[in-house]
Design a protein around this motif. Structure first.
Motif, PDB file in Angstrom:
ATOM      1  N   VAL A  90       0.856  -1.190   0.000  1.00 51.26           N
ATOM      2  CA  VAL A  90       0.000   0.000   0.000  1.00 51.26           C
ATOM      3  C   VAL A  90       0.887   1.233   0.000  1.00 51.26           C
ATOM      4  O   VAL A  90       1.844   1.318   0.781  1.00 51.26           O
ATOM      5  CB  VAL A  90      -0.917   0.033   1.242  1.00 51.26           C
ATOM      6  CG1 VAL A  90      -1.723   1.328   1.280  1.00 51.26           C
ATOM      7  CG2 VAL A  90      -1.853  -1.166   1.252  1.00 51.26           C
ATOM      8  N   SER A  91       0.573   2.163  -0.867  1.00 53.33           N
ATOM      9  CA  SER A  91       1.263   3.454  -0.889  1.00 53.33           C
ATOM     10  C   SER A  91       0.315   4.525  -0.364  1.00 53.33           C
ATOM     11  O   SER A  91      -0.776   4.710  -0.905  1.00 53.33           O
ATOM     12  CB  SER A  91       1.713   3.811  -2.309  1.00 53.33           C
ATOM     13  OG  SER A  91       2.635   2.865  -2.802  1.00 53.33           O
ATOM     14  N   VAL A  92       0.728   5.212   0.692  1.00 55.74           N
ATOM     15  CA  VAL A  92      -0.046   6.329   1.227  1.00 55.74           C
ATOM     16  C   VAL A  92       0.508   7.604   0.606  1.00 55.74           C
ATOM     17  O   VAL A  92       1.707   7.896   0.740  1.00 55.74           O
ATOM     18  CB  VAL A  92       0.055   6.393   2.760  1.00 55.74           C
ATOM     19  CG1 VAL A  92      -0.749   7.583   3.289  1.00 55.74           C
ATOM     20  CG2 VAL A  92      -0.439   5.092   3.386  1.00 55.74           C
ATOM     21  N   VAL A  93      -0.335   8.345  -0.074  1.00 50.00           N
ATOM     22  CA  VAL A  93       0.093   9.571  -0.746  1.00 50.00           C
ATOM     23  C   VAL A  93      -0.521  10.762  -0.029  1.00 50.00           C
ATOM     24  O   VAL A  93      -1.752  10.865   0.091  1.00 50.00           O
ATOM     25  CB  VAL A  93      -0.301   9.558  -2.232  1.00 50.00           C
ATOM     26  CG1 VAL A  93       0.087  10.876  -2.900  1.00 50.00           C
ATOM     27  CG2 VAL A  93       0.365   8.384  -2.946  1.00 50.00           C
ATOM     28  N   ASP A 143       5.185  17.766  -1.279  1.00 47.10           N
ATOM     29  CA  ASP A 143       5.150  19.162  -0.842  1.00 47.10           C
ATOM     30  C   ASP A 143       4.724  20.014  -2.029  1.00 47.10           C
ATOM     31  O   ASP A 143       5.482  20.212  -2.977  1.00 47.10           O
ATOM     32  CB  ASP A 143       6.540  19.583  -0.343  1.00 47.10           C
ATOM     33  CG  ASP A 143       6.632  21.078  -0.090  1.00 47.10           C
ATOM     34  OD1 ASP A 143       5.583  21.689   0.214  1.00 47.10           O
ATOM     35  OD2 ASP A 143       7.733  21.637  -0.224  1.00 47.10           O
ATOM     36  N   ASP A 144       3.496  20.518  -1.955  1.00 45.07           N
ATOM     37  CA  ASP A 144       2.930  21.263  -3.083  1.00 45.07           C
ATOM     38  C   ASP A 144       3.281  22.747  -2.967  1.00 45.07           C
ATOM     39  O   ASP A 144       2.417  23.619  -2.845  1.00 45.07           O
ATOM     40  CB  ASP A 144       1.410  21.066  -3.121  1.00 45.07           C
ATOM     41  CG  ASP A 144       0.774  21.623  -4.377  1.00 45.07           C
ATOM     42  OD1 ASP A 144       1.417  21.567  -5.440  1.00 45.07           O
ATOM     43  OD2 ASP A 144      -0.372  22.102  -4.287  1.00 45.07           O
ATOM     44  N   GLY A 145       4.583  23.019  -2.959  1.00 47.56           N
ATOM     45  CA  GLY A 145       5.050  24.408  -2.939  1.00 47.56           C
ATOM     46  C   GLY A 145       4.715  25.154  -1.664  1.00 47.56           C
ATOM     47  O   GLY A 145       4.310  26.336  -1.724  1.00 47.56           O
ATOM     48  N   SER A 146       4.874  24.526  -0.529  1.00 48.94           N
ATOM     49  CA  SER A 146       4.568  25.191   0.747  1.00 48.94           C
ATOM     50  C   SER A 146       5.416  26.448   0.902  1.00 48.94           C
ATOM     51  O   SER A 146       6.603  26.480   0.544  1.00 48.94           O
ATOM     52  CB  SER A 146       4.851  24.237   1.917  1.00 48.94           C
ATOM     53  OG  SER A 146       3.998  23.117   1.885  1.00 48.94           O
ATOM     54  N   ILE A 165       9.820  12.187   0.557  1.00 48.70           N
ATOM     55  CA  ILE A 165       9.274  13.538   0.340  1.00 48.70           C
ATOM     56  C   ILE A 165       9.627  13.999  -1.072  1.00 48.70           C
ATOM     57  O   ILE A 165      10.777  13.904  -1.511  1.00 48.70           O
ATOM     58  CB  ILE A 165       9.813  14.532   1.377  1.00 48.70           C
ATOM     59  CG1 ILE A 165       9.426  14.081   2.783  1.00 48.70           C
ATOM     60  CG2 ILE A 165       9.279  15.937   1.100  1.00 48.70           C
ATOM     61  CD1 ILE A 165      10.038  14.909   3.892  1.00 48.70           C
ATOM     62  N   ILE A 166       8.613  14.479  -1.769  1.00 48.40           N
ATOM     63  CA  ILE A 166       8.777  15.021  -3.121  1.00 48.40           C
ATOM     64  C   ILE A 166       8.392  16.493  -3.087  1.00 48.40           C
ATOM     65  O   ILE A 166       7.379  16.865  -2.484  1.00 48.40           O
ATOM     66  CB  ILE A 166       7.874  14.285  -4.130  1.00 48.40           C
ATOM     67  CG1 ILE A 166       8.238  12.795  -4.195  1.00 48.40           C
ATOM     68  CG2 ILE A 166       7.962  14.917  -5.511  1.00 48.40           C
ATOM     69  CD1 ILE A 166       7.250  11.972  -5.009  1.00 48.40           C
ATOM     70  N   HIS A 167       9.204  17.330  -3.721  1.00 53.44           N
ATOM     71  CA  HIS A 167       8.901  18.769  -3.758  1.00 53.44           C
ATOM     72  C   HIS A 167       8.477  19.167  -5.170  1.00 53.44           C
ATOM     73  O   HIS A 167       9.039  18.692  -6.164  1.00 53.44           O
ATOM     74  CB  HIS A 167      10.132  19.580  -3.344  1.00 53.44           C
ATOM     75  CG  HIS A 167      10.603  19.286  -1.956  1.00 53.44           C
ATOM     76  ND1 HIS A 167      10.059  19.871  -0.836  1.00 53.44           N
ATOM     77  CD2 HIS A 167      11.574  18.430  -1.516  1.00 53.44           C
ATOM     78  CE1 HIS A 167      10.679  19.411   0.244  1.00 53.44           C
ATOM     79  NE2 HIS A 167      11.599  18.535  -0.130  1.00 53.44           N
ATOM     80  N   GLN A 168       7.499  20.043  -5.264  1.00 51.28           N
ATOM     81  CA  GLN A 168       7.098  20.595  -6.550  1.00 51.28           C
ATOM     82  C   GLN A 168       6.552  22.001  -6.342  1.00 51.28           C
ATOM     83  O   GLN A 168       6.242  22.402  -5.227  1.00 51.28           O
ATOM     84  CB  GLN A 168       6.038  19.714  -7.216  1.00 51.28           C
ATOM     85  CG  GLN A 168       4.691  19.714  -6.531  1.00 51.28           C
ATOM     86  CD  GLN A 168       3.628  18.946  -7.324  1.00 51.28           C
ATOM     87  OE1 GLN A 168       3.935  18.048  -8.072  1.00 51.28           O
ATOM     88  NE2 GLN A 168       2.369  19.350  -7.150  1.00 51.28           N
ATOM     89  N   GLU A 169       6.449  22.749  -7.432  1.00 57.00           N
ATOM     90  CA  GLU A 169       5.814  24.060  -7.358  1.00 57.00           C
ATOM     91  C   GLU A 169       4.341  23.876  -7.007  1.00 57.00           C
ATOM     92  O   GLU A 169       3.752  22.838  -7.274  1.00 57.00           O
ATOM     93  CB  GLU A 169       5.934  24.781  -8.710  1.00 57.00           C
ATOM     94  CG  GLU A 169       7.360  25.114  -9.099  1.00 57.00           C
ATOM     95  CD  GLU A 169       7.419  25.792 -10.446  1.00 57.00           C
ATOM     96  OE1 GLU A 169       6.327  25.992 -11.055  1.00 57.00           O
ATOM     97  OE2 GLU A 169       8.523  26.109 -10.909  1.00 57.00           O
ATOM     98  N   ARG A 218       1.077  13.265  -8.939  1.00 58.17           N
ATOM     99  CA  ARG A 218       2.538  13.165  -8.897  1.00 58.17           C
ATOM    100  C   ARG A 218       2.964  12.102  -7.888  1.00 58.17           C
ATOM    101  O   ARG A 218       3.837  11.264  -8.159  1.00 58.17           O
ATOM    102  CB  ARG A 218       3.127  14.525  -8.522  1.00 58.17           C
ATOM    103  CG  ARG A 218       4.626  14.506  -8.230  1.00 58.17           C
ATOM    104  CD  ARG A 218       5.465  14.382  -9.488  1.00 58.17           C
ATOM    105  NE  ARG A 218       6.882  14.192  -9.180  1.00 58.17           N
ATOM    106  CZ  ARG A 218       7.714  15.179  -8.824  1.00 58.17           C
ATOM    107  NH1 ARG A 218       7.262  16.446  -8.737  1.00 58.17           N
ATOM    108  NH2 ARG A 218       8.986  14.921  -8.583  1.00 58.17           N
ATOM    109  N   GLY A 219       2.350  12.097  -6.721  1.00 59.43           N
ATOM    110  CA  GLY A 219       2.701  11.110  -5.700  1.00 59.43           C
ATOM    111  C   GLY A 219       2.381   9.699  -6.134  1.00 59.43           C
ATOM    112  O   GLY A 219       3.163   8.764  -5.905  1.00 59.43           O
ATOM    113  N   ILE A 220       1.227   9.520  -6.796  1.00 60.37           N
ATOM    114  CA  ILE A 220       0.823   8.178  -7.229  1.00 60.37           C
ATOM    115  C   ILE A 220       1.736   7.686  -8.353  1.00 60.37           C
ATOM    116  O   ILE A 220       2.056   6.487  -8.430  1.00 60.37           O
ATOM    117  CB  ILE A 220      -0.657   8.181  -7.651  1.00 60.37           C
ATOM    118  CG1 ILE A 220      -1.546   8.541  -6.448  1.00 60.37           C
ATOM    119  CG2 ILE A 220      -1.063   6.815  -8.205  1.00 60.37           C
ATOM    120  CD1 ILE A 220      -2.993   8.803  -6.789  1.00 60.37           C
ATOM    121  N   GLN A 221       2.188   8.593  -9.209  1.00 60.49           N
ATOM    122  CA  GLN A 221       3.129   8.205 -10.262  1.00 60.49           C
ATOM    123  C   GLN A 221       4.413   7.639  -9.667  1.00 60.49           C
ATOM    124  O   GLN A 221       5.026   6.720 -10.223  1.00 60.49           O
ATOM    125  CB  GLN A 221       3.447   9.409 -11.154  1.00 60.49           C
ATOM    126  CG  GLN A 221       2.300   9.803 -12.074  1.00 60.49           C
ATOM    127  CD  GLN A 221       2.496  11.182 -12.686  1.00 60.49           C
ATOM    128  OE1 GLN A 221       3.491  11.856 -12.398  1.00 60.49           O
ATOM    129  NE2 GLN A 221       1.543  11.604 -13.504  1.00 60.49           N
TER     130      GLN A 221
END
Length: 657
Positions: free
Chosen positions: A20-23, A54-57, A76-80, A90-93
Motif C-alpha cells: 500500500v502506498s499512502v500519498v 510538498d505542493d510548494g509550501s 518527500i517530493i517537492h514541486q511548485e 505526482r505522488g501516485i506516479q
C-alpha cells in the motif's frame, strides 16, 4: 539448495516491496503532518510506503520540517504549487504499491483501516475503492455515517470519504485525478471510477479521523458547493441523464458477495507482529452491544496489563456497536467481520487468517456459533492453539442456547470456562463433559466504583432525577429484551402502585432493546412513577439512591448488574432461577421469588414487605456488600483469568480451586 535460496530471496524482495502506498499532498500543514504519518506507521499492515508531496509550501515552519523530518518508510517530493489533484497524481506516479491511500496532511487513520481495506480489495476484483465512516476531531466532534455504496446515491451526493483506499489499476484506468477541476476532486474521481465499471465498498466503522481546524480547503469548497456540483454534472452529463431516467436506481449497489475464493494467504501482506513475550489472545463474540456478556469481557480487558497481552477482538453478528470505542481503547485490534464478510465460511476464513498472521495462542469464544463451527479447521491447522468456551447460562428452552451449541464441539475445546458451580454441574451431568476440562471463574466488579453513597450524596442525586426524598426507589437494570422480561417488571410495578395509596414508590428502568416501545406503551400514564431511563453511563450513581434492585429475568449467568448493586449495598429481588440462585442468599442479602402462576402477586407483596421493614433492609444491605467484597472483586476476577491464560500457554490448566 540453490533453488531454495533463490525462492527465499525472491520472497524477501516481495515482502520488502510496499503493498500500500499512502500519498499525502501537503501545503503548509506541517504542524499536523507528523501526526498523519505516525497514524499510518501504526497500521496493522506494515509493508507500506508513505509519499509526501510538498505542493510548494511557503510556510516557514512547514518548509523547515520537510527539510529535517526523518520518518521510516517515508519519501518527500517537492514541486511548485499546482493544487491538490496534480500533487496527488505526482505522488501516485512515484508510488510502487498495488493499492493507494490518499491522505490529507492534517488528518489521521485508524490503525486497522488499511488492512481491512486490503482484505476487501484482495477478495473482490470488481471493487475499485473502499470507504468507511468518519469521525471529526479537533475543534469539532461529530461522526458521519453515509449510506452503503450505490452509484445512484453517489451521483446525488458524495457518500465516499475523500481519504479512501483504491486500486492503482483503477486510478490508471480513470486517467488519474482531474487536474483541470476547480474542487471536489475526490467526488469527481469516485464518479469516474464507477462510470467505467469499478464498484465501491463501505466498511461501516469509524476508521477515518477528520481534523477540524478553522477554514480548511474543504470548508472553502463548501461555500462554492452549488458551482462545484454543477461542474461535476456537466462532466458526467450522460450519467446524470441516466439517473434522471431511473436507469441507475438499481445499478452498482454495494454487495458483500465475494467473487473469488476468500483465502488470503498469510504472506499476501505483512502485519505488525505482536511482541514475542506477550500472550496472544483472540476473543470471538457475537457483537459489542451493551449486555452482561459484553460487559464481562470489557471489565476483563480494561484491567489486563497491556504490556503482557496482545488482544485481537472479533465479532460475528452484524449489529450496532455502542461499546466499540471502549473496546478499541483496551484491545490491539478489532475486526467486526460482518463489516466485510457475507457468509459464515468467509468469517471462518478470516478468523484462521488472523490466527496465523498474529501468532494467536489462545482463542476465547463467547457465544459465537461461527467461532465454534471454525474449531475443527482451526485445530487441524493450528494444533497448538488452545481454545476456551466461555459459558454464562444454560437456557434449554431457547434455540440459541450456547451450552448445547458448544458441547457439540467438545473434541476441539480445551477448557470450558463457567462463572458458577451450577453450570459446571449441568455440563458434567447432562452433557458428560469431563470435570477436569471445566474451570469456575466467577465474575468480579469494581467495588470502589460501586459503593454505597452517603446520605448527602444520595439526597443530591435523587433530587437530580426529580425524585422526592421520601420516595423508595426500585431499579430494574437489564436489556429491554424478552430474555430479561421487562414487561413483567412493569406489571409488578403497576400492582405495587395500585396497592399503595400513599404513593411511596418510584420505579426506574435502565436499559435499551427491542422491547423499548412496548415497555413505554405498557407504562402509559404512569410514566412519572415508572421512569424509563434508557441506557445509562451513571448506573453506579443511581444505585446510591436505590433501595432495592429488581430482576425479572427467567434465567441468568452470573449477573454483573446484581453484583454491582450488591456492592453498592443494594439488595436484589429476583426470581429463583439459575444465576440468581448462585449469588443471592435467601432472606440474608436478597429475596428470591418462586416461579408460579401467582408469581407477580408474590413478587409485589414480598418486595413491599421488605421496603416496609427498614431494619431487615439495612441488614441485607450490609450483607450484600460484604459478600461482593469477599468473593467478587475486580482484582480477584482478573487474577483468575491471568492464571488461566498463563497455564494454557504453558500447556496445562490451572489447578481446580
Amino acid at each position: 539448495m540453490i533453488r531454495e535460496e533463490v525462492i527465499q530471496r525472491m520472497l524477501k524482495l516481495k515482502q520488502s516491496e510496499p503493498f500500500v502506498s499512502v500519498v499525502i499532498a501537503c501545503y503548509n500543514y506541517g504542524m499536523y503532518l507528523e501526526d498523519a504519518i505516525d497514524s499510518c506507521l501504526a497500521s496493522t499492515i506494515q509493508n507500506i510506503e508513505i509519499i509526501v508531496v510538498d505542493d510548494g509550501s511557503d510556510d516557514p515552519a512547514t518548509i523547515e520540517l520537510l527539510k529535517t523530518m526523518k520518518k521510516p518508510k517515508t519519501k518527500i517530493i517537492h514541486q511548485e504549487n499546482k493544487g491538490i489533484a496534480p500533487a496527488l497524481n505526482r505522488g501516485i506516479q512515484e508510488a510502487r504499491g498495488k493499492y493507494i491511500f490518499r491522505l490529507d496532511s492534517d488528518d489521521r487513520i485508524h490503525h486497522t483501516l488499511l488492512e481491512k481495506g486490503v482484505l476487501v480489495l484482495e477478495t473482490r476484483p470488481n471493487i475499485g475503492f473502499v470507504t468507511c465512516y468518519l469521525q471529526a476531531f479537533g475543534k469539532e466532534d461529530w461522526v458521519w455515517t453515509p449510506p452503503p455504496f450505490s452509484f445512484a446515491e453517489l451521483l446525488k451526493d458524495n457518500i465516499v470519504v475523500g481519504n479512501s483506499l483504491f486500486r492503482r489499476a483503477a486510478w490508471e484506468g480513470a486517467g488519474g485525478f482531474d487536474e483541470q477541476g476547480r474542487g471536489y476532486e475526490d467526488w469527481e474521481f469516485w464518479i469516474r471510477l464507477a462510470s467505467i465499471g469499478w464498484g465501491g465498498f463501505q466498511i461501516p466503522e469509524l476508521l477515518f479521523f477528520y481534523r477540524r481546524h478553522g477554514e480548511t480547503e474543504s470548508v472553502r469548497q463548501f461555500y462554492r458547493q452549488n458551482e462545484l456540483r454543477a461542474d461535476i454534472q456537466r462532466k458526467h452529463l450522460r450519467m446524470y441523464e441516466m439517473l434522471t431516467a431511473g436507469q441507475l436506481e438499481h445499478s452498482m449497489k454495494q454487495s458483500s458477495a465475494i467473487t473469488v475464493d476468500w483465502n488470503v494467504n498469510a504472506d499476501t501482506y505483512q502485519v505488525r507482529k505482536p511482541a514475542r513475550d506477550k500472550i496472544k489472545i483472540m476473543i470471538v463474540m457475537p457483537w459489542l452491544i451493551i449486555g452482561g456478556a459484553e460487559r464481562f469481557f470489557l471489565d476483563l480487558l480494561e484491567e489486563l496489563p497491556r504490556d503482557e497481552y496482545h488482544i485481537t477482538l472479533v465479532t460475528t453478528i452484524r449489529a450496532e456497536s455502542p461499546l466499540y470505542q471502549r473496546y478499541d481503547q483496551c484491545t490491539d485490534e478489532i475486526f467486526l467481520l460482518p463489516s466485510f464478510c457475507d457468509t459464515p465460511e468467509q468469517m471462518e476464513n478470516v478468523i484462521l487468517h488472523l490466527v496465523e498472521t498474529r501468532g494467536i495462542q489462545i482463542v476465547h469464544i463467547n457465544n459465537s456459533d461461527i467461532a465454534y463451527a471454525a474449531l475443527p479447521r482451526l485445530k487441524a491447522r493450528f494444533p497448538g492453539v488452545k481454545t476456551i468456551a466461555l459459558l454464562h447460562a444454560y437456557v434449554p428452552e431457547l434455540p440459541w442456547d450456547h451450552v448445547r451449541n458448544s458441547v457439540g464441539f467438545n473434541a476441539w475445546i480445551d477448557c470450558y470456562n463457567v462463572c458458577r458451580a451450577s453450570l459446571k454441574d449441568t455440563l458434567t451431568s447432562l452433557f458428560h463433559i469431563p470435570p477436569e476440562k471445566i474451570r469456575i471463574l466467577p465474575n468480579g466488579i469494581d467495588t470502589n466504583l460501586f459503593r454505597p453513597g452517603t446520605y448527602e450524596e444520595s439526597a443530591m442525586l435523587k433530587q437530580g432525577f426529580n425524585i422526592p426524598l421520601d420516595k423508595q426507589v426500585i431499579t430494574y437494570i437489564a436489556r429491554l429484551h424478552s430474555d430479561k422480561d421487562p414487561l413483567k417488571f412493569v406489571a409488578i410495578a403497576k400492582r405495587m402502585i395500585a396497592a399503595d395509596p400513599a404513593d411511596r414508590y418510584r420505579f426506574l428502568m435502565i436499559g435499551e432493546g427491542p422491547l423499548m416501545n412496548e415497555v413505554i406503551e405498557a407504562v402509559g400514564p404512569l410514566s412519572s412513577k415508572i421512569i424509563v431511563l434508557g441506557a445509562r453511563g451513571d448506573v453506579h450513581q443511581i444505585l446510591k439512591f436505590t433501595d432495592v434492585m429488581a430482576s425479572t429475568s427467567p434465567s441468568e449467568g452470573l449477573p454483573i448488574s446484581g453484583l454491582e448493586a450488591m456492592s453498592a449495598e443494594v439488595p436484589v429481588i429476583a426470581f429463583a432461577v439459575r444465576g440468581w440462585l448462585d449469588i443471592v442468599h435467601q432472606h440474608h442479602d436478597g429475596l428470591l421469588i418462586g416461579r408460579s402462576q401467582f408469581e407477580e402477586i408474590d413478587y409485589a407483596q414480598q418486595l413491599a414487605y421488605l421496603l416496609d421493614h427498614p431494619d431487615w433492609l439495612e441488614r441485607m444491605r450490609a450483607a450484600a456488600r460484604k459478600k461482593v467484597t469477599t468473593f467478587f472483586t475486580r482484582t480477584q476476577f482478573v487474577e483468575r483469568y491471568q492464571s488461566l491464560y498463563r497455564h494454557l500457554v504453558s500447556g496445562s490448566l490451572p489447578p481446580i480451586g
